[in-house]
Motif scaffolding. Structure first.
Motif, PDB file in Angstrom:
ATOM      1  N   ALA A  46     -57.321  -7.838   9.473  1.00 26.25           N
ATOM      2  CA  ALA A  46     -57.114  -6.938  10.608  1.00 26.25           C
ATOM      3  C   ALA A  46     -55.855  -7.322  11.374  1.00 26.25           C
ATOM      4  CB  ALA A  46     -58.335  -6.983  11.528  1.00 26.25           C
ATOM      5  N   LYS A  47     -55.607  -8.636  11.512  1.00 27.51           N
ATOM      6  CA  LYS A  47     -54.406  -9.090  12.218  1.00 27.51           C
ATOM      7  C   LYS A  47     -53.153  -8.703  11.437  1.00 27.51           C
ATOM      8  CE  LYS A  47     -52.157 -13.148  14.226  1.00 27.51           C
ATOM      9  NZ  LYS A  47     -50.854 -12.791  13.669  1.00 27.51           N
ATOM     10  N   GLY A  48     -53.221  -8.790  10.128  1.00 27.29           N
ATOM     11  CA  GLY A  48     -52.077  -8.423   9.304  1.00 27.29           C
ATOM     12  C   GLY A  48     -51.726  -6.950   9.462  1.00 27.29           C
ATOM     13  N   LYS A  49     -52.753  -6.097   9.556  1.00 24.44           N
ATOM     14  CA  LYS A  49     -52.510  -4.665   9.737  1.00 24.44           C
ATOM     15  C   LYS A  49     -51.886  -4.390  11.114  1.00 24.44           C
ATOM     16  CE  LYS A  49     -56.384  -3.478   6.708  1.00 24.44           C
ATOM     17  NZ  LYS A  49     -57.711  -2.854   6.601  1.00 24.44           N
ATOM     18  N   ILE A  50     -52.380  -5.097  12.133  1.00 23.70           N
ATOM     19  CA  ILE A  50     -51.826  -4.926  13.480  1.00 23.70           C
ATOM     20  C   ILE A  50     -50.370  -5.359  13.510  1.00 23.70           C
ATOM     21  CG2 ILE A  50     -51.973  -5.742  15.865  1.00 23.70           C
ATOM     22  CD1 ILE A  50     -55.037  -5.906  15.446  1.00 23.70           C
ATOM     23  N   ASP A  51     -50.068  -6.461  12.825  1.00 20.84           N
ATOM     24  CA  ASP A  51     -48.687  -6.950  12.772  1.00 20.84           C
ATOM     25  C   ASP A  51     -47.772  -5.927  12.098  1.00 20.84           C
ATOM     26  OD1 ASP A  51     -49.430  -9.259  14.035  1.00 20.84           O
ATOM     27  OD2 ASP A  51     -49.585 -10.466  12.196  1.00 20.84           O
ATOM     28  N   ALA A  52     -48.276  -5.304  11.034  1.00 15.08           N
ATOM     29  CA  ALA A  52     -47.472  -4.304  10.321  1.00 15.08           C
ATOM     30  C   ALA A  52     -47.174  -3.110  11.225  1.00 15.08           C
ATOM     31  CB  ALA A  52     -48.210  -3.841   9.071  1.00 15.08           C
ATOM     32  N   VAL A  53     -48.169  -2.648  11.958  1.00 15.46           N
ATOM     33  CA  VAL A  53     -47.979  -1.524  12.881  1.00 15.46           C
ATOM     34  C   VAL A  53     -47.002  -1.902  13.990  1.00 15.46           C
ATOM     35  CG1 VAL A  53     -49.144  -0.061  14.580  1.00 15.46           C
ATOM     36  CG2 VAL A  53     -50.240  -0.509  12.379  1.00 15.46           C
ATOM     37  N   THR A  54     -47.146  -3.124  14.520  1.00 14.73           N
ATOM     38  CA  THR A  54     -46.260  -3.585  15.594  1.00 14.73           C
ATOM     39  C   THR A  54     -44.810  -3.624  15.118  1.00 14.73           C
ATOM     40  OG1 THR A  54     -48.068  -4.894  16.548  1.00 14.73           O
ATOM     41  CG2 THR A  54     -45.818  -5.454  17.217  1.00 14.73           C
ATOM     42  N   LYS A  55     -44.585  -4.124  13.924  1.00 16.43           N
ATOM     43  CA  LYS A  55     -43.221  -4.180  13.378  1.00 16.43           C
ATOM     44  C   LYS A  55     -42.626  -2.779  13.256  1.00 16.43           C
ATOM     45  CE  LYS A  55     -42.350  -6.739   9.815  1.00 16.43           C
ATOM     46  NZ  LYS A  55     -42.491  -7.350   8.470  1.00 16.43           N
ATOM     47  N   PHE A  56     -43.440  -1.835  12.810  1.00 17.66           N
ATOM     48  CA  PHE A  56     -42.950  -0.464  12.629  1.00 17.66           C
ATOM     49  C   PHE A  56     -42.581   0.161  13.973  1.00 17.66           C
ATOM     50  CE2 PHE A  56     -43.830   4.136  12.304  1.00 17.66           C
ATOM     51  CZ  PHE A  56     -42.969   4.471  11.265  1.00 17.66           C
ATOM     52  N   ASN A  57     -43.451   0.016  14.964  1.00 19.06           N
ATOM     53  CA  ASN A  57     -43.214   0.633  16.263  1.00 19.06           C
ATOM     54  C   ASN A  57     -42.115  -0.068  17.059  1.00 19.06           C
ATOM     55  OD1 ASN A  57     -45.168   2.662  15.978  1.00 19.06           O
ATOM     56  ND2 ASN A  57     -46.807   1.318  16.684  1.00 19.06           N
ATOM     57  N   ALA A  58     -41.884  -1.345  16.741  1.00 18.03           N
ATOM     58  CA  ALA A  58     -40.843  -2.100  17.453  1.00 18.03           C
ATOM     59  C   ALA A  58     -39.463  -1.910  16.841  1.00 18.03           C
ATOM     60  CB  ALA A  58     -41.209  -3.582  17.481  1.00 18.03           C
TER      61      ALA A  58
END
Length: 627
Positions: free
Chosen positions: A167-179
Motif C-alpha cells: 500500500a505504501k508503494g502505491k501511495i509513493d507512486a501516486v505522490t511521484k506522479f502528482n508531484a
C-alpha cells in the motif's frame, strides 16, 4: 477464448499505446494508462516451472500463452455429491482419434506462427519503451513478475521489489506522479479506488491528465471508478480520455459490451443512456435491436448459421434478451478476418437502419426523446376503463388524445416526393406537379418490377442448384427448397404489389401508429447467401409526415411476424384526402395531428403493444365524429 482474444488485442495495441502516450506528453498532458491484465501470474508460473531466477534469460512469446490455453482445454472438472471439484487432464484415449488430431493440428498451427512482434507482457513493454525515450514512468498494480525487454531483442525475467506492491508503494507512486517526479503512471484495478490523479489545485504538477484506456476492465463498476481517478473535485484542468481500439473486427464485441454496460449503468443512475462520459463512436448493438438483426440474418442465411456452429438453436434456451447476438459475436473472431469484417459491416448497417426506422417512427425503446411539440388538445376519449375497487395510479383509466402538434422536421413537398419517385424509375424531374405524368411512372415502375422479378427467379434457381449439390439428406434438401420458395414468394409479392409510385398506408408494429406515404424504390444489397433473402431487399417509402422517409428490409415488411410493418395500398386517408396531396398539406401547416396515450401509462403501454390497427382506426373515427 475471450481471455485469450482480449489479451491478444492488448498485446497488438502496445505500440499504439506508447505512441498515444508520447503524443499526449508532447501536448503538455500527463498520461494515465490503464490495463485490465498484467500477465504477472502467467509469467511467474512460467518462471517457476522453468526454475528461473531474476535476471535469467527467458524465451517466452504469445504463442506460449496460446499453448497454455490449448492445453487447459483438455482439462475437465468433476464434482462429487459433496460439491468437491477435481481437475483432471483428458488422455488421448479419452479425447478419441478425432480429438487428438484436432489438438495436434492446433498445436502445430501455434508453433508454426510467428508471434515475435507481439509482447507477451504489454505493460512491461509500454513502460520500458517510454523510459527509453526519456520519460519517467511509475506504476500502481499488484503484480510481482514481469519481463525486461532488452534493446537487442532478448528478454530477461524480472521481479518487482516487495515495497513496490505494498500500500505504501502505491501511495509513493501516486505522490511521484502528482508531484511531477513521474510523467506517466500505469494502472490496473489496484488503482481504481482510493487514489487521486487529477490536476488538483493542491498538487505541484497541474498539467491536464489524459487517461488512455488500453484495455477496459470487464466489471463496469471498476471501469467507471477508474475513469474517476483523473476527473475529481478541485481540479484546475479538465481531463481527456482515449479508448484505444484496434482495427481488427474482434475489437467490436468488447466495445459493444462496454457500451451496453455503460448505458445500463447510466440509465440506473441518471435515467438516461448517455452522460458526459459515453462511447459515442462505438456501435452499441448489444441490445434487443441487435438481437432482431442477427436473428433475421441467421434465419435467412442457414449457411452462416452453420458456419458459426448453429448459435440460433443454442440461444433458444437462454432467457437473456441478447442471448443470440452474444453467441454470434463471441464466435465471429473464429472466422477469417475478411469474413469477420464483412459480417460486422452487415450487422452494423442493418442495426443502424433499424434504429433509424424506430427513431423516425418515435418507437425507439433504447432512449426517450424530449420533443417540443407545442401540443394543443383536439379531442380525448377513454379507451381503457378503471374497473378496480381501489383506484390508484396503477389502476386508473387510459385516455387516447388527439393533439395538434408542431412538426419536428419539415415534411417533403408533393413535388419533392414526385421527383424522387421519377428519379428512381429513370425519368427526368419536373418543375411543377401539373407536369407529372403518373401513367408514365406506373409503366416504368411495372417494367422495373417485372425485370427485377425475372432476374430474382433466375438467380434464386442458380443458388438453389448450388446449395442442393452440398446437401444429400432429403430432409435438408426439402427444408432448403421450402425456405427458398417462401423467400421468393414474399419478395415477388412485394415487388408486384408495391412498385415505385404506389400510395400506401403503414401501421407501425409497436405503437400501431398510422402513416401515409408513397413507395420510392425497392432495391437489393449485393452479398452472399440466398438472392431472395428478404433482409437483402429494402423498400424506401416517402412519408407524408415529419418522418420524411423510411427504409425497411422486406423481412420486416408485410410478413405478419411480430415487429413487422403492415402495409396496404391506399390512395386516400380516412378523411378522404388524397395521399399525394397530404405531402403539401403537412408542409403548409407546419403542424400535424398526433395520437398520445395519457392517464395510466403502464396500461397505456400494454394497450399500444396489443391494440390492433382496426381497433385504432375505429377509435380515431369516433374522435373525428366527436370533433
Amino acid at each position: 477464448m475471450h481471455n485469450c482474444i482480449e489479451q491478444g488485442l492488448l498485446a497488438q495495441k502496445a505500440d499504439a499505446t506508447v505512441q498515444a502516450a508520447i503524443a499526449a506528453l508532447q501536448k503538455g498532458e500527463k498520461p494515465v494508462i490503464t490495463v485490465a491484465n498484467t500477465m504477472g501470474s502467467f509469467i511467474q508460473a512460467y518462471a517457476d516451472a522453468q526454475g528461473l531466477n531474476p535476471g535469467d534469460e527467458l524465451n517466452l512469446s504469445f504463442g506460449d500463452l496460446l499453448e497454455r490455453y490449448l492445453e487447459r482445454s483438455r482439462d475437465v472438472i468433476v464434482k462429487d455429491y459433496r460439491g468437491k471439484a477435481t481437475r483432471s487432464r483428458l488422455t488421448n484415449e479419452q479425447l478419441g482419434a478425432e480429438g487428438v488430431i484436432a489438438y495436434e493440428a492446433a498445436l502445430d498451427a501455434i508453433r508454426e506462427a510467428d508471434f515475435s512482434s507481439i509482447p507477451v507482457s504489454p505493460i512491461d513493454y509500454i513502460e520500458q519503451q517510454l523510459e527509453r525515450v526519456g520519460y519517467r514512468v511509475t506504476e500502481v498494480t499488484g503484480r510481482k513478475a514481469g519481463i525486461e525487454y532488452v534493446a537487442d531483442g532478448s528478454m530477461t525475467y524480472r521481479v518487482r521489489a516487495d515495497q513496490e506492491t505494498t500500500a505504501k508503494g502505491k501511495i509513493d507512486a501516486v505522490t511521484k506522479f502528482n508531484a511531477g517526479d513521474a510523467d506517466v503512471i500505469l494502472l490496473n484495478c489496484s488503482g481504481s479506488t482510493g487514489i487521486s490523479l487529477h490536476a488538483s489545485e493542491k498538487f505541484a504538477d497541474q498539467r491536464s491528465r489524459h487517461m488512455i484506456v488500453a484495455q477496459a476492465e470487464r466489471d463496469i463498476n471498476v471501469f467507471m471508478q477508474m475513469l474517476g481517478r483523473v476527473h475529481r473535485t478541485g481540479q484546475v484542468a479538465l481531463p481527456s480520455y482515449t479508448l484505444l481500439m484496434g482495427d481488427l473486427p474482434a475489437e467490436k464485441r468488447p466495445g459493444a459490451i462496454l457500451c451496453r454496460k455503460m448505458a445500463n449503468l447510466n440509465a440506473n443512475t441518471t435515467a438516461a443512456r448517455e452522460t458526459d462520459i459515453s462511447l459515442n463512436t462505438v456501435v452499441d448493438f448489444m441490445n434487443s435491436y441487435g438481437e432482431q438483426v442477427v436473428t433475421e440474418l441467421l434465419n435467412d442465411d442457414p449457411e452462416l448459421n452453420a458456419q458459426l456452429d448453429f448459435p440460433v438453436a443454442q440461444a433458444d434456451n437462454n432467457a437473456s434478451d441478447i442471448a443470440l447476438i452474444k453467441k454470434v459475436t463471441g464466435r465471429i473472431p473464429l472466422l477469417p478476418i475478411a469474413e469477420q469484417e464483412a459480417l460486422y459491416s452487415l450487422i452494423e448497417s442493418e442495426y443502424r437502419d433499424l434504429i433509424d426506422q424506430a427513431r423516425a417512427m418515435g418507437e425507439n425503446i433504447l432512449e426517450a426523446d424530449q420533443l417540443d411539440l407545442d401540443a394543443r388538445p383536439l379531442a380525448r376519449m377513454e379507451v381503457v376503463a378503471d374497473n378496480s375497487d381501489t383506484p390508484s395510479e396503477f389502476t386508473g383509466p387510459v385516455y387516447l388524445e388527439v393533439v395538434d402538434a408542431k412538426s419536428q422536421t419539415k415534411p417533403l413537398t408533393q413535388l419533392q416526393m414526385i421527383n424522387a419517385v421519377r428519379e428512381s424509375v429513370g425519368l427526368k424531374t419536373v418543375k411543377a406537379v401539373e407536369l407529372h405524368d403518373q401513367g408514365a411512372v406506373e409503366e416504368r415502375a411495372r417494367g422495373q418490377a417485372d425485370g427485377a422479378i425475372a432476374i430474382l427467379q433466375t438467380q434464386t434457381e442458380q443458388y438453389r442448384q448450388l446449395a442442393l449439390a452440398d446437401r444429400q439428406d432429403r430432409k435438408a434438401r426439402d427444408k432448403l427448397n421450402d425456405r427458398l420458395d417462401q423467400q421468393l414468394s414474399h419478395v415477388t409479392q412485394v415487388l408486384e404489389a408495391f412498385p415505385p409510385g404506389t400510395p400506401l398506408r403503414l401501421v407501425t408494429p409497436a405503437s400501431q401508429s398510422i402513416f401515409y406515404g408513397v413507395v420510392a424504390s425497392i432495391d437489393a444489397k449485393p452479398r452472399s447467401g440466398s438472392p431472395a433473402a428478404p433482409n437483402r431487399w429494402k423498400i424506401r417509402i416517402l412519408v407524408a409526415d415529419s418522418v420524411r422517409q423510411l427504409t425497411v428490409p422486406l423481412s420486416k415488411f408485410n410478413t405478419g411476424r411480430s415487429g413487422a410493418l403492415a402495409a396496404t395500398v391506399q390512395t386516400e386517408d380516412w378523411l378522404g384526402n388524397d395521399v399525394y396531396g397530404l405531402f403539401d398539406q403537412q408542409t403548409a401547416a407546419g403542424r400535424m395531428n398526433r395520437q398520445i396515450f395519457t392517464g395510466n401509462l403502464i396500461k397505456a403501454f400494454e394497450k399500444g403493444s396489443t391494440s390492433s390497427a382496426h381497433g385504432r382506426k375505429n377509435i380515431l373515427e369516433d374522435i373525428v365524429s366527436i370533433r
